[in-house]
Write a protein that holds these residues in place. Structure first.
Motif, mmCIF file in Angstrom:
data_model
loop_
_atom_site.group_PDB
_atom_site.id
_atom_site.type_symbol
_atom_site.label_atom_id
_atom_site.label_comp_id
_atom_site.label_asym_id
_atom_site.label_seq_id
_atom_site.Cartn_x
_atom_site.Cartn_y
_atom_site.Cartn_z
ATOM 1 N N PHE A 79 8.677 13.843 4.698
ATOM 2 C CA PHE A 79 8.786 14.080 6.130
ATOM 3 C C PHE A 79 9.795 15.168 6.470
ATOM 4 C CE2 PHE A 79 7.386 9.711 5.503
ATOM 5 C CZ PHE A 79 6.293 9.650 6.336
ATOM 6 N N ASP A 80 10.343 15.829 5.453
ATOM 7 C CA ASP A 80 11.264 16.959 5.659
ATOM 8 C C ASP A 80 12.438 16.546 6.552
ATOM 9 O OD1 ASP A 80 12.293 19.451 5.361
ATOM 10 O OD2 ASP A 80 11.063 20.393 6.912
ATOM 11 N N LYS A 132 11.441 2.803 7.859
ATOM 12 C CA LYS A 132 11.734 2.547 6.450
ATOM 13 C C LYS A 132 10.967 3.512 5.548
ATOM 14 C CE LYS A 132 11.779 -1.185 3.019
ATOM 15 N NZ LYS A 132 11.051 -0.422 2.003
ATOM 16 N N THR A 133 9.740 3.824 5.925
ATOM 17 C CA THR A 133 8.951 4.784 5.148
ATOM 18 C C THR A 133 9.581 6.172 5.174
ATOM 19 O OG1 THR A 133 6.954 3.534 5.692
ATOM 20 C CG2 THR A 133 6.659 5.766 4.849
ATOM 21 N N LEU A 179 0.832 -1.199 0.000
ATOM 22 C CA LEU A 179 0.000 0.000 0.000
ATOM 23 C C LEU A 179 0.867 1.249 0.000
ATOM 24 C CD1 LEU A 179 -2.642 -1.011 2.699
ATOM 25 C CD2 LEU A 179 -2.890 -1.159 0.220
ATOM 26 N N ASN A 180 0.241 2.378 -0.320
ATOM 27 C CA ASN A 180 0.931 3.653 -0.180
ATOM 28 C C ASN A 180 1.126 3.979 1.293
ATOM 29 O OD1 ASN A 180 1.019 4.143 -2.997
ATOM 30 N ND2 ASN A 180 -1.106 4.855 -2.951
ATOM 31 N N TYR A 181 2.102 4.842 1.563
ATOM 32 C CA TYR A 181 2.439 5.105 2.954
ATOM 33 C C TYR A 181 1.292 5.781 3.712
ATOM 34 C CZ TYR A 181 3.483 9.729 1.008
ATOM 35 O OH TYR A 181 3.411 10.916 0.357
ATOM 36 N N PHE A 182 0.425 6.528 3.001
ATOM 37 C CA PHE A 182 -0.695 7.180 3.687
ATOM 38 C C PHE A 182 -1.890 6.245 3.835
ATOM 39 C CE2 PHE A 182 -0.748 8.227 -0.837
ATOM 40 C CZ PHE A 182 -2.002 7.806 -1.221
ATOM 41 N N GLU A 183 -1.852 5.053 3.247
ATOM 42 C CA GLU A 183 -2.935 4.077 3.371
ATOM 43 C C GLU A 183 -2.642 2.987 4.404
ATOM 44 O OE1 GLU A 183 -4.525 4.273 -1.263
ATOM 45 O OE2 GLU A 183 -3.295 2.607 -0.602
ATOM 46 N N ARG A 184 -1.440 2.947 4.926
ATOM 47 C CA ARG A 184 -1.059 1.875 5.829
ATOM 48 C C ARG A 184 -1.666 2.072 7.222
ATOM 49 N NH1 ARG A 184 5.363 1.550 4.082
ATOM 50 N NH2 ARG A 184 4.968 1.044 1.878
#
Length: 291
Positions: A188-189, A179-180, A132-137
């Motif tokens: 995440f700057d 890891k993300t 999944l995408n990182y915002f869907e996890r």
């Protein structure tokens, strides 16, 4: 997550004419009634279907699977208990792995499993979350809910088991989040730290230690000279020196009178002091190179 089942296994299940078709193995095999029908098709005289309860409660699951485990132990069938426990608690991939093992045992055929759909043996949704995408996890609490079932806590109320399982899930979630962040630093700057920006390049194996030492000293000397030149140019540009500049000039004059050495490439004492302040002695580098 609904894990994929091999086409050969689906055809095999349809040929058995089960009372309740297996659509989603994760849920349809959890109570053990459908799995008992599969075994009854091959062992009709030893599996009595009237002894099984077609219910969804935890007691019905435990009673049905207890009878199945007794039959497996009596026949000495090579079926994994871990797959059975994962099927009872409805974990991801447990029922599918149990069907694959049963199909291979009863039909003496090995089903084709797509390499992209292979499932790990930890029975967690980590493989699904990585796709999944990182915002869907899932976040931390959702990961605990997905991977730590309530039936596990009821069947094994040990506090040590709960603590260990929760710690494993939390550690895996933490590793996934790290890891993300590494894979998406712009999102995440993330900025490199001072230590990461100031890392020295290691000495190459084919380079000469003495040449490397001289080059590093030359770079230090050039930086010191450039600093001195900048300060001298600033002094020259100021036509009317202020009181602070006069104080600094008088201080530098006093330091020279006291014997303090200024940064100068032609000064022999300055070179000697810079060599002594270097982090790696030249003699040690020469010994390493000769060895």
């Amino acid at each position: 997550m609904v894990a994929r089942t091999a086409r050969e296994i689906l055809r095999w299940l349809e040929s058995l004419y089960l009372t309740y078709p297996i659509v989603v193995p994760k849920w349809d095999l959890s109570n053990g009634y459908a799995y008992a029908e599969i075994l009854h098709a091959y062992f009709p005289n030893e599996i009595n279907m009237f002894a099984f309860i077609n219910g969804r409660s935890l007691n019905s699951r435990l009673l049905n699977w207890a009878l199945i485990k007794q039959f497996i132990a009596k026949k000495n069938l090579p079926l994994s208990i871990e797959f059975i426990n994962a099927t009872i608690h409805g974990k991801d991939g447990g029922a599918e792995r149990l069907l694959e093992q049963t199909f291979e045992l009863l039909t003496n055929k090995k089903p084709f499993i797509d390499p992209s759909c292979e499932r790990p043996n930890d029975f967690t949704d980590n493989f699904y979350q990585q796709n999944l995408n990182y915002f869907e996890r899932s976040h931390t609490s959702k990961s605990l809910k997905n991977n730590l079932k309530a039936t596990e806590l009821l069947t094994d109320p040990s506090h040590a088991y709960r603590k260990q399982r929760s710690a494993d899930i939390l550690n895996q979630t933490k590793l996934d989040r790290e890891k993300t962040r590494i894979d998406n630093p712009e999102r995440f700057d993330i900025k490199p730290t001072l230590a990461e920006r100031c890392l020295r390049k290691p000495l190459q194996p084919d380079s000469n230690a003495q040449d490397w030492y001289i080059k590093s000293f030359d770079s230090r000397a050039r930086s010191a000279i450039s600093t001195a030149n900048k300060s001298s140019s600033i002094k020259q540009q100021s036509r009317e020196p202020s009181a602070d500049v006069l104080k600094k000039s008088s201080l530098s004059q006093r330091q020279s009178d006291k014997g303090i050495i200024q940064a100068n490439e032609d000064n022999v004492f300055y070179k000697e002091i810079a060599l002594k302040q270097h982090s790696v002695p030249l003699s040690d580098l020469l010994q390493i190179n000769e060895s």
